[in-house]
Design a protein around this motif. Structure first.
Motif, mmCIF file in Angstrom:
data_model
loop_
_atom_site.group_PDB
_atom_site.id
_atom_site.type_symbol
_atom_site.label_atom_id
_atom_site.label_comp_id
_atom_site.label_asym_id
_atom_site.label_seq_id
_atom_site.Cartn_x
_atom_site.Cartn_y
_atom_site.Cartn_z
ATOM 1 N N ARG A 227 0.838 -1.206 0.000
ATOM 2 C CA ARG A 227 0.000 0.000 0.000
ATOM 3 C C ARG A 227 0.871 1.254 0.000
ATOM 4 N NH1 ARG A 227 -1.497 3.065 3.996
ATOM 5 N NH2 ARG A 227 -1.005 1.534 5.609
ATOM 6 N N CYS A 228 1.942 1.260 0.802
ATOM 7 C CA CYS A 228 2.824 2.437 0.886
ATOM 8 C C CYS A 228 3.496 2.723 -0.460
ATOM 9 C CB CYS A 228 3.907 2.216 1.946
ATOM 10 S SG CYS A 228 3.290 2.065 3.628
ATOM 11 N N PHE A 229 3.913 1.643 -1.152
ATOM 12 C CA PHE A 229 4.701 1.811 -2.377
ATOM 13 C C PHE A 229 3.865 1.823 -3.657
ATOM 14 C CE2 PHE A 229 8.940 0.023 -0.563
ATOM 15 C CZ PHE A 229 9.266 1.297 -0.120
ATOM 16 N N SER A 260 5.029 9.996 6.589
ATOM 17 C CA SER A 260 5.680 9.144 7.588
ATOM 18 C C SER A 260 5.662 7.677 7.155
ATOM 19 C CB SER A 260 5.053 9.320 8.975
ATOM 20 O OG SER A 260 3.679 9.048 8.984
ATOM 21 N N GLU A 261 4.563 7.230 6.545
ATOM 22 C CA GLU A 261 4.508 5.842 6.096
ATOM 23 C C GLU A 261 5.491 5.589 4.955
ATOM 24 O OE1 GLU A 261 0.589 4.278 5.351
ATOM 25 O OE2 GLU A 261 0.556 3.634 7.453
ATOM 26 N N MET A 262 5.619 6.543 4.028
ATOM 27 C CA MET A 262 6.538 6.362 2.913
ATOM 28 C C MET A 262 7.996 6.313 3.400
ATOM 29 S SD MET A 262 6.994 5.847 -0.307
ATOM 30 C CE MET A 262 5.639 6.377 -1.345
ATOM 31 N N VAL A 263 8.343 7.207 4.333
ATOM 32 C CA VAL A 263 9.717 7.227 4.857
ATOM 33 C C VAL A 263 10.020 5.927 5.590
ATOM 34 C CG1 VAL A 263 11.274 8.325 6.528
ATOM 35 C CG2 VAL A 263 9.914 9.733 4.975
ATOM 36 N N LEU A 264 9.097 5.470 6.447
ATOM 37 C CA LEU A 264 9.324 4.230 7.192
ATOM 38 C C LEU A 264 9.381 3.026 6.246
ATOM 39 C CD1 LEU A 264 7.029 4.814 10.314
ATOM 40 C CD2 LEU A 264 9.523 4.941 10.220
ATOM 41 N N ALA A 265 8.574 3.052 5.198
ATOM 42 C CA ALA A 265 8.621 1.965 4.211
ATOM 43 C C ALA A 265 9.968 1.961 3.490
ATOM 44 C CB ALA A 265 7.476 2.110 3.207
ATOM 45 N N LEU A 266 10.466 3.147 3.140
ATOM 46 C CA LEU A 266 11.745 3.243 2.434
ATOM 47 C C LEU A 266 12.904 2.705 3.269
ATOM 48 C CD1 LEU A 266 11.357 6.740 0.736
ATOM 49 C CD2 LEU A 266 11.666 4.561 -0.456
ATOM 50 N N ILE A 267 12.942 3.094 4.549
ATOM 51 C CA ILE A 267 14.087 2.649 5.351
ATOM 52 C C ILE A 267 13.987 1.165 5.686
ATOM 53 C CG2 ILE A 267 14.511 4.948 6.309
ATOM 54 C CD1 ILE A 267 13.504 3.346 9.011
ATOM 55 N N SER A 268 12.771 0.592 5.596
ATOM 56 C CA SER A 268 12.622 -0.847 5.857
ATOM 57 C C SER A 268 13.089 -1.685 4.667
ATOM 58 C CB SER A 268 11.167 -1.193 6.189
ATOM 59 O OG SER A 268 10.362 -1.209 5.018
ATOM 60 N N CYS A 269 13.342 -1.035 3.514
ATOM 61 C CA CYS A 269 13.753 -1.742 2.292
ATOM 62 C C CYS A 269 15.058 -2.516 2.470
ATOM 63 C CB CYS A 269 14.000 -0.746 1.157
ATOM 64 S SG CYS A 269 12.534 -0.174 0.374
ATOM 65 N N LEU A 270 15.904 -2.049 3.382
ATOM 66 C CA LEU A 270 17.250 -2.618 3.494
ATOM 67 C C LEU A 270 17.351 -3.804 4.435
ATOM 68 C CD1 LEU A 270 19.617 0.489 3.482
ATOM 69 C CD2 LEU A 270 18.702 -0.826 1.580
ATOM 70 N N ARG A 280 13.620 11.192 9.133
ATOM 71 C CA ARG A 280 12.560 11.907 9.830
ATOM 72 C C ARG A 280 11.243 11.662 9.099
ATOM 73 N NH1 ARG A 280 15.334 15.396 13.343
ATOM 74 N NH2 ARG A 280 17.351 14.364 13.600
ATOM 75 N N PRO A 281 10.376 10.798 9.632
ATOM 76 C CA PRO A 281 9.120 10.472 8.934
ATOM 77 C C PRO A 281 8.237 11.684 8.672
ATOM 78 C CG PRO A 281 9.564 8.892 10.703
ATOM 79 C CD PRO A 281 10.553 9.992 10.859
ATOM 80 N N TYR A 282 8.314 12.686 9.564
ATOM 81 C CA TYR A 282 7.547 13.928 9.361
ATOM 82 C C TYR A 282 8.404 15.063 9.903
ATOM 83 C CZ TYR A 282 3.877 17.482 9.925
ATOM 84 O OH TYR A 282 3.139 18.637 9.876
ATOM 85 N N PHE A 283 8.605 16.087 9.082
ATOM 86 C CA PHE A 283 9.536 17.169 9.409
ATOM 87 C C PHE A 283 8.882 18.490 9.018
ATOM 88 C CE2 PHE A 283 13.333 19.799 8.524
ATOM 89 C CZ PHE A 283 14.107 19.524 9.649
ATOM 90 N N THR A 284 9.062 19.521 9.857
ATOM 91 C CA THR A 284 8.455 20.831 9.562
ATOM 92 C C THR A 284 9.500 21.939 9.612
ATOM 93 O OG1 THR A 284 7.945 21.555 11.823
ATOM 94 C CG2 THR A 284 6.398 19.998 10.799
ATOM 95 N N ILE A 285 9.112 23.102 9.159
ATOM 96 C CA ILE A 285 10.041 24.241 9.159
ATOM 97 C C ILE A 285 10.345 24.711 10.578
ATOM 98 C CG2 ILE A 285 9.376 25.056 6.855
ATOM 99 C CD1 ILE A 285 7.617 27.153 8.192
ATOM 100 N N HIS A 286 9.553 24.263 11.554
ATOM 101 C CA HIS A 286 9.783 24.661 12.943
ATOM 102 C C HIS A 286 10.756 23.736 13.662
ATOM 103 C CE1 HIS A 286 6.486 27.490 12.567
ATOM 104 N NE2 HIS A 286 5.717 26.519 12.112
#
Length: 560
Positions: A227-229, A260-270, A280-286
């Motif tokens: 689903r993520c990919f 956040s789901e896409m980032v976590l899915a990507l790092i789980s690839c390895l 950082r699954p979710y990152f803001t300008i703050h």
């Protein structure tokens, strides 16, 4: 629910309270709770302050001002997401304070038995968020906006999301008493131990008659990878290569849940390779690291960033890879796939979905995999089956890449027959990249993987990545410990210790005692893989050696 298991020391009960600056009292360590969570936070929207930390539980858990600020900003979707209703996502921040829970001391013991994907974070916190935004005429702004956040050092995204889906709706209705009861129940849970299945009761008292059938989780951390990919299936291998090489990547998504789901899915690839870069699954300008990650005075850091604010397109234009994903749109049976695009095509406003990069994949695309996944969609194959297919493909790809490295590394280990009791053990031979690359001709990934392409070029780039450095350091450490263990065993099995001592000076004999004791301490701390019987023989050797020394030296080595 199903994580892992064991037992932890009991912890005195605390009370709910506002975020307090005081350090956690040693007499009330909340040890079983701390085995799972660092703390629970409630973040609300204040008209004067903006996002504000309304509650931290246990109330004496100390967060630094920087950590509080990060949690506040990262617990709300930014204004571009427009999330109405309930939404779940996750974030990851650096630990800034020095406070250590009792479980920091247990990290080595837990991590040594856990696969890399389940290990506790030593220097970061995960935040698992359940955010609610609904219209409410009783509130000045006209909206109820609040987040319940579980802060943990464990990467158990599925477990904590399932837990939040049970407790957050109740908390938003009943507030503090419900949360206190839940935290007390978590404080009854056994500690996580890899490989064990647990029943973790929650809200059994508060909602005993309303509980649904038990929530069964087949994994505490694995996401629904298919689903993520879905929008990037045609580029999964390119993305796998970018992750393998530790390349800086920005994921721009419509919502924190998707980013956040896409980032976590990507790092789980390895997996099973340890992901050694920051993410950082979710990152803001703050975020407190905003300047560090966006500076143009140095090369972009090895980070995977999940963002939702289009402003980042302009700020991170110098980053080499940007993945823009939109809301899922079906194109026949398969969701519309993002296209490879040149970074020059990036637009600050209305950036079209795509993988913006000049990177050319080293390996050819596995068209057979895509056909199998597409066929699965057409046949209405269950999504967990599709995910299993995709996960197995990525696992086999990573293993095919790593196995030749493992074989070559093993060849650098000295032969066991060269390890003798009374000589310093031989050194592990150095890793020579050219020798390794030559070995690929007869022992390369082609033995286990059908994919063609420039494997040599991929290895050459891998040697420059943080993942090679992380992998090599870990393997070298394990081999050095094995060498020490073999040397200790050789000493333990030696029958001629008295013969060895005959022509040795007192200094040499004392040196042997000290070295043997040091090895024993390492082995007893489980840093050396040595059997108990060997340790007992080592202790007897120490006693024999000390007994041969003059009384004054014996007194020094064995004080009363």
């Amino acid at each position: 629910m199903d994580p892992l298991s064991g037992a932890g020391p009991r912890r005195a009960r605390g009370r709910l309270g506002a975020a307090a600056p005081g350090a956690r009292a040693a007499a009330a360590p909340w040890a079983r709770f701390s085995a799972w969570l660092e703390c629970v936070c409630v973040v609300t929207f204040d008209l004067e302050l903006g996002q504000a930390l309304e509650l931290v539980y246990p109330s004496d858990f100390r967060l630094t001002d920087k950590e509080k600020s990060s949690i506040c900003y990262l617990s709300f979707p930014d204004s571009h997401s427009g999330c109405l209703g309930d939404t779940q996502f996750s974030f990851r921040i650096r630990q800034c304070g020095r406070q250590k829970s009792p479980w920091h001391a247990e990290d080595w013991h837990y991590n040594s038995g856990a696969p890399v994907s389940l290990q506790r974070e030593p220097a970061h916190y995960f935040g698992y968020v359940y955010f609610r935004q609904v219209k409410d005429s009783s509130v000045k702004r006209g909206y109820f906006q609040k987040s319940l956040v579980l802060v943990s050092r464990l990467p158990f995204v599925r477990l904590f999301q399932a837990l939040l889906s049970l407790i957050a709706p109740e908390y938003f209705d009943k507030l503090a008493p419900c949360l206190e009861a839940v935290c007390s129940e978590i404080d009854q849970w056994p500690a996580p131990v890899p490989g064990q299945t647990l029943n973790l009761p929650v809200m059994g008292v508060v909602l005993q008659n309303l509980l649904p059938a038990p929530v069964v989780l087949t994994s505490v951390h694995e996401l629904d990878l298919f689903r993520c990919f879905q929008p990037v299936l045609t580029h999964v291998q390119t993305l796998w290569e970018l992750m393998l090489l530790g390349e800086p990547l920005v994921v721009l998504a419509p919502s924190p849940a998707m980013s956040s789901e896409m980032v976590l899915a990507l790092i789980s690839c390895l997996q099973p390779l340890k992901f050694c870069c920051d993410y950082r699954p979710y990152f803001t300008i703050h975020d407190s690291e905003f300047k560090e990650f966006t500076t143009r005075t140095q090369a972009p850091p090895n980070v995977v960033l999940g963002v939702t604010n289009p402003f980042f397109i302009k700020t991170l234009q110098h980053w080499p890879h940007i993945l823009r994903v939109g809301e899922p749109k079906m194109s026949g049976d398969l969701p519309k796939q993002v296209k490879l695009k040149k970074p020059s095509r990036l637009k600050t406003l209305d950036t079209k979905p795509g993988l913006y990069t000049t990177y050319s994949a080293h390996l050819h695309r596995d068209k057979a995999l895509l056909k199998r996944l597409l066929k699965g969609l057409q046949k209405k194959r269950p999504w967990d089956t599709q995910t299993a297919l995709l996960r197995r493909h990525l696992l086999e790809l990573t293993q095919s890449f790593i196995i030749p490295l493992e074989h070559y590394m093993a060849s650098l280990m000295p032969l066991q027959k060269s390890i003798t009791p009374w000589k310093t053990p031989p050194q592990i031979r150095p890793f020579r990249q050219d020798d390794f690359l030559r070995s690929l001709e007869h022992a390369g990934p082609q033995l286990t993987c059908i994919l063609k392409g420039d494997w040599l070029g991929l290895y050459r780039r891998f040697f420059k990545s943080p993942h090679f450095d992380g992998w090599y350091r870990q393997r070298h450490k394990e081999m050095a410990q094995k060498l020490e263990a073999l040397h200790l065993e050789a000493i333990c099995e030696a029958q001629n210790i008295e013969t060895w001592m005959k022509d040795k000076s007192e200094v040499e004999v004392v040196d042997l005692v000290l070295k043997l004791r040091e090895k024993l301490v390492q082995a007893q701390g489980h840093q050396l893989p040595v059997k108990e019987a060997a340790l007992q023989r080592a202790q007897l050797h120490i006693e024999t050696v000390i007994g041969s020394l003059p009384k004054d030296l014996q007194a020094v080595l064995c004080p009363p």
